[in-house]
Design a protein around this motif. Structure first.
Motif, PDB file in Angstrom:
ATOM      1  N   ALA A  23      -2.446 -14.920 -43.773  1.00 28.68           N
ATOM      2  CA  ALA A  23      -1.839 -13.727 -43.521  1.00 28.68           C
ATOM      3  C   ALA A  23      -1.590 -13.097 -44.375  1.00 28.68           C
ATOM      4  O   ALA A  23      -1.415 -13.340 -45.898  1.00 28.68           O
ATOM      5  N   MET A  24      -0.961 -11.749 -44.248  1.00 27.68           N
ATOM      6  CA  MET A  24      -0.395 -10.825 -44.965  1.00 27.68           C
ATOM      7  C   MET A  24       0.891 -10.274 -44.642  1.00 27.68           C
ATOM      8  O   MET A  24       1.054 -10.306 -43.427  1.00 27.68           O
ATOM      9  N   THR A  25       2.205 -10.152 -45.446  1.00 25.45           N
ATOM     10  CA  THR A  25       3.221  -9.630 -44.950  1.00 25.45           C
ATOM     11  C   THR A  25       2.786  -8.128 -44.829  1.00 25.45           C
ATOM     12  O   THR A  25       2.353  -7.345 -45.297  1.00 25.45           O
ATOM     13  N   GLN A  26       3.758  -7.743 -43.861  1.00 22.29           N
ATOM     14  CA  GLN A  26       3.735  -6.214 -43.198  1.00 22.29           C
ATOM     15  C   GLN A  26       5.040  -5.468 -43.529  1.00 22.29           C
ATOM     16  O   GLN A  26       4.899  -4.653 -44.357  1.00 22.29           O
ATOM     17  N   ARG A  27       6.108  -5.845 -43.186  1.00 24.38           N
ATOM     18  CA  ARG A  27       7.385  -5.232 -43.512  1.00 24.38           C
ATOM     19  C   ARG A  27       8.543  -6.437 -43.431  1.00 24.38           C
ATOM     20  O   ARG A  27       8.365  -7.295 -42.758  1.00 24.38           O
ATOM     21  N   ALA A  28       9.779  -6.125 -44.271  1.00 24.48           N
ATOM     22  CA  ALA A  28      10.688  -7.213 -44.240  1.00 24.48           C
ATOM     23  C   ALA A  28      11.669  -6.615 -42.987  1.00 24.48           C
ATOM     24  O   ALA A  28      11.776  -5.561 -42.815  1.00 24.48           O
ATOM     25  N   ILE A  29      12.209  -7.560 -42.458  1.00 22.90           N
ATOM     26  CA  ILE A  29      13.331  -7.512 -41.357  1.00 22.90           C
ATOM     27  C   ILE A  29      14.531  -7.931 -42.321  1.00 22.90           C
ATOM     28  O   ILE A  29      14.588  -9.087 -42.501  1.00 22.90           O
ATOM     29  N   ILE A  30      15.612  -6.998 -42.441  1.00 22.54           N
ATOM     30  CA  ILE A  30      16.638  -7.201 -43.037  1.00 22.54           C
ATOM     31  C   ILE A  30      17.959  -7.194 -42.019  1.00 22.54           C
ATOM     32  O   ILE A  30      18.108  -6.177 -41.340  1.00 22.54           O
ATOM     33  N   ASP A  31      18.824  -8.161 -41.995  1.00 24.34           N
ATOM     34  CA  ASP A  31      20.001  -8.478 -41.375  1.00 24.34           C
ATOM     35  C   ASP A  31      20.863  -7.059 -41.875  1.00 24.34           C
ATOM     36  O   ASP A  31      21.377  -7.589 -42.950  1.00 24.34           O
ATOM     37  N   PRO A  32      21.263  -6.127 -41.217  1.00 25.66           N
ATOM     38  CA  PRO A  32      22.281  -5.461 -41.654  1.00 25.66           C
ATOM     39  C   PRO A  32      23.773  -5.829 -41.880  1.00 25.66           C
ATOM     40  O   PRO A  32      24.601  -5.262 -42.588  1.00 25.66           O
ATOM     41  N   GLU A  33      23.963  -6.930 -41.032  1.00 25.77           N
ATOM     42  CA  GLU A  33      25.454  -7.581 -41.430  1.00 25.77           C
ATOM     43  C   GLU A  33      25.719  -8.130 -42.683  1.00 25.77           C
ATOM     44  O   GLU A  33      26.693  -8.005 -43.241  1.00 25.77           O
ATOM     45  N   ASP A  34      24.690  -8.747 -43.159  1.00 25.43           N
ATOM     46  CA  ASP A  34      24.895  -9.447 -44.432  1.00 25.43           C
ATOM     47  C   ASP A  34      23.920  -8.837 -45.733  1.00 25.43           C
ATOM     48  O   ASP A  34      23.861  -9.588 -46.733  1.00 25.43           O
ATOM     49  N   LEU A  35      22.947  -8.255 -45.268  1.00 25.31           N
ATOM     50  CA  LEU A  35      22.075  -7.757 -46.125  1.00 25.31           C
ATOM     51  C   LEU A  35      21.192  -8.848 -46.580  1.00 25.31           C
ATOM     52  O   LEU A  35      20.911  -9.014 -47.882  1.00 25.31           O
ATOM     53  N   ARG A  36      20.560  -9.578 -45.768  1.00 21.79           N
ATOM     54  CA  ARG A  36      19.575 -10.607 -46.106  1.00 21.79           C
ATOM     55  C   ARG A  36      18.276 -10.457 -45.374  1.00 21.79           C
ATOM     56  O   ARG A  36      18.134  -9.899 -44.468  1.00 21.79           O
ATOM     57  N   VAL A  37      17.220 -10.587 -46.366  1.00 20.04           N
ATOM     58  CA  VAL A  37      15.784 -10.521 -45.554  1.00 20.04           C
ATOM     59  C   VAL A  37      15.750 -11.920 -44.874  1.00 20.04           C
ATOM     60  O   VAL A  37      15.712 -12.865 -45.533  1.00 20.04           O
TER      61      VAL A  37
END
Length: 205
Positions: A23-37
């Motif tokens: 597969a290929m990555t499309q977009r990153a999902i970042i948790d706004p609570e701790d700024l972690r991908v």
């Protein structure tokens, strides 16, 4: 090592199980609570199977290599409904890129155009900020360390004070360290050994 976030978009996902891209990555999902991908949404023909997920949790990444993100197998891919926290974060539709950055006294610093994250923890380490046009002649881009962040909302990131900003150090952000995995990586070419040539010539004699 630090990795530039944009470098991981449209990056191949490689399976150790089949020794090929899945597969290929499309977009990153970042948790706004701790700024972690926490994950990447994916695209690719192999994901058309309803039994195969279309999201990669970063906890399942074995290695970030020059060839892409390496995982054990396609079975590690999930759907957003499979993990409660992932579903909750995706419903927020949070996007770090494009957020305004302001100081706590209200001064406009710029807009986030990229970020760096730690290759082991996937924690966002620095924000790469594009300065406003009137202030960009000397410092077109700045990096802001995560320790300077006070608050994040849907529209902006508030930092402690603009005096803590520093110029982007692209060499540091793109610097690569030799990674020594604890598994056999089929995507790495074996190192050249001159003794192999000697053995071959002796055999031919």
């Amino acid at each position: 090592m630090l990795v530039i976030g944009s470098k991981m978009i449209n990056s191949p996902i490689l399976s150790l199980h089949i020794g090929d891209q899945i597969a290929m990555t499309q977009r990153a999902i970042i948790d706004p609570e701790d700024l972690r991908v926490i994950a990447y949404t994916l695209t690719g023909p192999m994901l058309n199977d309803p039994e195969v997920g279309d999201i990669l949790i970063t906890d399942d990444v074995r290695e970030l290599s020059p060839n892409g993100l390496i995982i054990d197998s396609i079975d590690r891919l999930v759907n957003r409904e499979d993990i409660i926290r992932l579903d909750e974060v995706m419903k927020l539709n949070f996007n770090l890129i494009g957020l305004k950055v302001v100081s706590q006294n209200g001064k406009k610093i710029g807009k986030i155009v990229d970020y760096t994250f730690d290759s082991q923890s996937f924690m966002v380490y620095q924000l790469i900020v594009q300065r406003p046009m009137f202030a960009s002649f000397n410092d077109p881009q700045l990096t802001i360390n995560r320790s300077q962040i006070i608050e994040i909302d849907d529209y902006k990131v508030t930092i402690k004070h603009d005096s803590e900003e520093v110029k982007v150090k692209k060499k540091e952000a793109s610097e690569e360290e030799e990674f020594k995995p604890d598994f056999v990586n089929p995507f790495r070419k074996p190192a050249y050994d001159p003794s192999d040539d000697d053995s071959a010539s002796m055999t031919s004699e």
